[in-house]
Design an enzyme around this catalytic site. Structure first.
Site, PDB file in Angstrom:
ATOM      1  N   ASP A  47       0.910  -1.071   0.030  1.00  0.00           N
ATOM      2  CA  ASP A  47       0.010  -0.031   0.001  1.00  0.00           C
ATOM      3  C   ASP A  47       1.001   1.210  -0.260  1.00  0.00           C
ATOM      4  OD1 ASP A  47       0.690  -0.142   2.638  1.00  0.00           O
ATOM      5  OD2 ASP A  47      -1.338  -0.943   3.220  1.00  0.00           O
ATOM      6  N   PHE A  61      -9.696  -1.783   3.622  1.00  0.00           N
ATOM      7  CA  PHE A  61      -8.846  -2.722   4.599  1.00  0.00           C
ATOM      8  C   PHE A  61      -9.318  -4.222   4.301  1.00  0.00           C
ATOM      9  CE2 PHE A  61      -7.825  -5.268   8.482  1.00  0.00           C
ATOM     10  CZ  PHE A  61      -6.547  -5.000   8.681  1.00  0.00           C
TER      11      PHE A  61
END
Length: 180
Positions: free
Chosen positions: A104, A153
């Protein structure tokens, strides 16, 4: 839907999609590394399922080592990376392929690449099952990307929320906070 601690997660990626994605990544890496015996470095704990499935499908000779780093607490990146368990294989003049569960921000993968370069690897390639292009801001190239996903998430297939969910054979995405 599943509940882990105080959060509800919804189905996101099936085990069949994961299997197909890993197979495609293996084909690409195999083609690129023909004639070499690479060292795969799996990043624990999150990549254990990905690394296991990847290696079971890899058709050529290879070695594997593990590296454990941490940069998450709960659902947020701490923006700091700490090495918890180190390498146990010589990487000097070797081609290394990092098997990472998710990239990420890129903080962890940059730290890993620096560490491997310092160990004398001749070539470092990054293979990430999941990639979040919305938040990746580093210059380091991710050589093999299984799936680009939104900045949400996720848990399952090795990824966790406060240590729960790693054992799920599919991937779930955060849906909502529970009322508790």
């Amino acid at each position: 839907m599943i509940q882990l601690h105080d959060k509800i997660f919804k189905p996101f990626i099936s085990s069949g999609e994961l299997d197909e994605t890993v197979s495609n990544m293996v084909q690409e890496v195999t083609k690129d590394l023909a004639g070499e015996i690479p060292v795969f470095v799996a990043i624990l704990n999150g990549s254990f399922m990905f690394a296991s499935d990847f290696l079971k499908k890899y058709p050529s000779n290879c070695e594997i080592s593990f590296l454990k780093l941490a940069s998450y607490e709960g659902t947020s990146s701490t923006l700091k990376v700490k090495q918890l368990v180190g390498l146990n294989t010589s990487l000097k003049n070797r081609t290394v392929v990092v098997l990472e569960d998710i990239v990420d921000t890129g903080n962890t993968i940059v730290e890993i690449a620096d560490l491997l370069a310092n160990e004398g690897a001749k070539d470092i390639k990054i293979a990430s099952l999941f990639y979040k292009p919305e938040v990746y801001s580093k210059d380091l190239t991710i050589d093999y990307i299984g799936m680009s996903i939104p900045n949400k998430f996720i848990v399952g297939y090795g990824l966790d929320y406060d240590e729960l969910g790693r054992n799920l054979p599919e991937v779930y995405q955060f849906y909502k906070q529970t009322d508790k």
